[in-house]
Write a protein that holds these residues in place. Structure first.
Motif, mmCIF file in Angstrom:
data_model
loop_
_atom_site.group_PDB
_atom_site.id
_atom_site.type_symbol
_atom_site.label_atom_id
_atom_site.label_comp_id
_atom_site.label_asym_id
_atom_site.label_seq_id
_atom_site.Cartn_x
_atom_site.Cartn_y
_atom_site.Cartn_z
ATOM 1 N N ASP A 119 0.768 -1.247 0.093
ATOM 2 C CA ASP A 119 -0.041 0.008 0.094
ATOM 3 C C ASP A 119 0.942 1.138 0.063
ATOM 4 O O ASP A 119 0.616 2.038 -0.669
ATOM 5 N N LYS A 120 1.864 1.226 0.771
ATOM 6 C CA LYS A 120 2.790 2.619 0.922
ATOM 7 C C LYS A 120 3.488 2.923 -0.313
ATOM 8 O O LYS A 120 3.525 3.742 -0.932
ATOM 9 N N ALA A 121 3.947 1.576 -1.113
ATOM 10 C CA ALA A 121 4.690 1.885 -2.261
ATOM 11 C C ALA A 121 3.828 1.807 -3.676
ATOM 12 O O ALA A 121 4.114 2.311 -4.735
ATOM 13 N N GLY A 122 2.534 1.652 -3.413
ATOM 14 C CA GLY A 122 1.563 1.510 -4.517
ATOM 15 C C GLY A 122 1.784 0.674 -5.592
ATOM 16 O O GLY A 122 1.647 0.630 -6.816
ATOM 17 N N ARG A 123 2.428 -0.388 -5.132
ATOM 18 C CA ARG A 123 2.926 -1.514 -6.066
ATOM 19 C C ARG A 123 2.468 -2.896 -5.580
ATOM 20 O O ARG A 123 2.278 -3.107 -3.967
ATOM 21 N N LEU A 124 2.248 -3.984 -6.329
ATOM 22 C CA LEU A 124 2.103 -5.230 -5.948
ATOM 23 C C LEU A 124 0.793 -5.816 -5.236
ATOM 24 O O LEU A 124 0.743 -6.887 -4.873
ATOM 25 N N LEU A 125 -0.023 -4.791 -5.179
ATOM 26 C CA LEU A 125 -1.527 -5.031 -4.489
ATOM 27 C C LEU A 125 -2.160 -3.955 -5.137
ATOM 28 O O LEU A 125 -2.182 -2.684 -4.543
ATOM 29 N N PRO A 126 -3.217 -4.294 -5.676
ATOM 30 C CA PRO A 126 -4.101 -3.210 -6.189
ATOM 31 C C PRO A 126 -4.998 -2.504 -4.960
ATOM 32 O O PRO A 126 -5.043 -2.944 -3.772
ATOM 33 N N ARG A 127 -5.164 -1.224 -5.586
ATOM 34 C CA ARG A 127 -5.709 -0.198 -4.502
ATOM 35 C C ARG A 127 -7.181 -0.740 -3.898
ATOM 36 O O ARG A 127 -7.488 -0.713 -2.741
ATOM 37 N N ALA B 297 -2.449 -14.391 -8.223
ATOM 38 C CA ALA B 297 -3.530 -13.698 -8.227
ATOM 39 C C ALA B 297 -4.239 -13.089 -9.743
ATOM 40 O O ALA B 297 -4.871 -12.165 -9.778
ATOM 41 N N GLY B 298 -3.509 -13.606 -10.711
ATOM 42 C CA GLY B 298 -3.992 -13.251 -11.962
ATOM 43 C C GLY B 298 -2.696 -12.978 -12.742
ATOM 44 O O GLY B 298 -1.746 -13.541 -12.959
ATOM 45 N N ALA B 299 -2.972 -11.786 -13.775
ATOM 46 C CA ALA B 299 -2.002 -11.405 -14.538
ATOM 47 C C ALA B 299 -0.811 -10.695 -14.059
ATOM 48 O O ALA B 299 0.330 -10.590 -14.996
ATOM 49 N N SER B 300 -0.847 -10.400 -12.806
ATOM 50 C CA SER B 300 0.227 -9.483 -12.381
ATOM 51 C C SER B 300 0.712 -10.113 -10.969
ATOM 52 O O SER B 300 0.447 -10.815 -10.360
ATOM 53 N N TYR B 301 2.117 -10.003 -11.271
ATOM 54 C CA TYR B 301 3.105 -10.485 -9.821
ATOM 55 C C TYR B 301 2.345 -9.779 -8.720
ATOM 56 O O TYR B 301 2.283 -8.398 -8.799
ATOM 57 N N SER B 302 2.432 -10.365 -7.509
ATOM 58 C CA SER B 302 1.819 -9.598 -6.683
ATOM 59 C C SER B 302 2.432 -10.191 -5.219
ATOM 60 O O SER B 302 3.329 -10.936 -5.076
ATOM 61 N N ILE B 303 1.950 -9.472 -4.015
ATOM 62 C CA ILE B 303 2.512 -9.793 -2.646
ATOM 63 C C ILE B 303 2.054 -11.417 -2.197
ATOM 64 O O ILE B 303 2.645 -11.985 -1.516
ATOM 65 N N GLY C 145 -11.267 -3.267 -4.904
ATOM 66 C CA GLY C 145 -12.010 -3.891 -6.001
ATOM 67 C C GLY C 145 -11.585 -5.412 -5.954
ATOM 68 O O GLY C 145 -11.016 -5.804 -5.014
ATOM 69 N N ALA C 146 -12.322 -5.947 -7.151
ATOM 70 C CA ALA C 146 -11.978 -7.609 -7.189
ATOM 71 C C ALA C 146 -10.560 -7.918 -7.288
ATOM 72 O O ALA C 146 -10.156 -8.910 -6.660
ATOM 73 N N ALA C 147 -9.552 -7.254 -7.814
ATOM 74 C CA ALA C 147 -8.447 -7.355 -8.163
ATOM 75 C C ALA C 147 -7.595 -7.648 -6.704
ATOM 76 O O ALA C 147 -7.059 -8.501 -6.397
ATOM 77 N N ARG C 148 -7.675 -6.432 -5.890
ATOM 78 C CA ARG C 148 -7.274 -6.498 -4.647
ATOM 79 C C ARG C 148 -7.761 -7.669 -3.851
ATOM 80 O O ARG C 148 -6.878 -8.464 -3.033
ATOM 81 N N SER C 149 -8.928 -7.942 -3.733
ATOM 82 C CA SER C 149 -9.590 -9.179 -3.222
ATOM 83 C C SER C 149 -9.019 -10.348 -3.503
ATOM 84 O O SER C 149 -8.669 -11.212 -2.686
ATOM 85 N N THR C 150 -8.686 -10.550 -4.705
ATOM 86 C CA THR C 150 -8.008 -11.828 -5.407
ATOM 87 C C THR C 150 -6.812 -12.012 -4.734
ATOM 88 O O THR C 150 -6.407 -12.831 -4.165
ATOM 89 N N VAL C 151 -5.785 -10.807 -4.787
ATOM 90 C CA VAL C 151 -4.493 -10.910 -4.161
ATOM 91 C C VAL C 151 -4.412 -11.215 -2.707
ATOM 92 O O VAL C 151 -3.799 -12.211 -2.045
ATOM 93 N N LEU C 152 -5.494 -10.717 -1.785
ATOM 94 C CA LEU C 152 -5.563 -10.927 -0.558
ATOM 95 C C LEU C 152 -6.063 -12.322 -0.402
ATOM 96 O O LEU C 152 -5.559 -13.040 0.816
ATOM 97 N N GLN C 153 -6.909 -12.841 -1.016
ATOM 98 C CA GLN C 153 -7.366 -14.454 -0.806
ATOM 99 C C GLN C 153 -6.106 -15.334 -1.273
ATOM 100 O O GLN C 153 -5.972 -16.416 -0.237
ATOM 101 N N TRP C 154 -5.237 -15.272 -2.195
ATOM 102 C CA TRP C 154 -4.074 -16.044 -2.174
ATOM 103 C C TRP C 154 -3.264 -15.719 -1.289
ATOM 104 O O TRP C 154 -2.492 -16.610 -0.727
#
Length: 179
Positions: A49-57, A125-131, A59-68
């Motif tokens: 969140d601080k960097a604004g990267r690797l986790l969508p701000r 979490a889909g198309a993007s590398y994430s946390i 919506g559904a994309a953020r939820s998907t990252v958090l689920q994984w």
């Protein structure tokens, strides 16, 4: 207060100063701008969140990252950790075959969950590398220590190799090894 294994072995994580920041008396602990943040998942969310990267701000994309991410935190870490412990850490007495079978079965099930996901998605979490990928990679990369045959997990193996080739992963692994 920086803690390393020498400090942990001396029990410094139980001192009031540390316990006030980390009530579970465990590492990791991050202090950022005076705010203490404990637990790996919470630290990753904070930094992303601080960097604004690797986790969508949002919506559904953020939820998907958090689920994984939470699957790793709630299942992968504990189950792979237990299997590792019963294979390598529990040295007193005879091997606990029941525990090895139980945790081995669960670890294979989890690798199957990840195999299914990564067979249809480049990243967890889909198309993007994430946390979620960052948190999960070291655990699934420990397959050799767990005695897992990766032949049944080709998508996981490809994902592991793709992350291992990332320059940031290589730098982090070199630092962890003291290079």
């Amino acid at each position: 207060m920086a803690l390393d294994s020498a400090h942990l072995n001396a029990g410094q994580q139980h001192q009031p100063e540390f316990a006030a920041m980390s009530p579970n008396h465990k590492i990791p602990l991050l202090v950022d701008s005076g705010q203490a943040i404990f637990e790996s998942g919470a630290i990753l969310i904070h930094l992303a969140d601080k960097a604004g990267r690797l986790l969508p701000r949002d919506g559904a994309a953020r939820s998907t990252v958090l689920q994984w991410l939470f699957l790793q935190v709630a299942s992968v870490g504990p189950m792979l950790g237990q299997l590792w412990w019963f294979r390598h850490g529990a040295v007193a007495g005879p091997r606990n075959e029941q525990a090895l079978e139980r945790y081995g079965r669960e670890v294979h099930r989890l690798y199957g969950v990840y195999e299914q996901r990564l067979a249809s998605s480049a990243w967890l979490a889909g198309a993007s590398y994430s946390i979620a990928d960052i948190a999960t990679w070291p655990w699934l990369a420990s397959h050799h220590e767990l005695g897992l045959d990766m032949a049944g997990y080709p998508a996981v193996s490809t994902w592991l190799e793709r992350i291992a080739q990332r320059p940031a992963t290589q730098r982090g692994m070199a630092q962890a090894k003291g290079e």
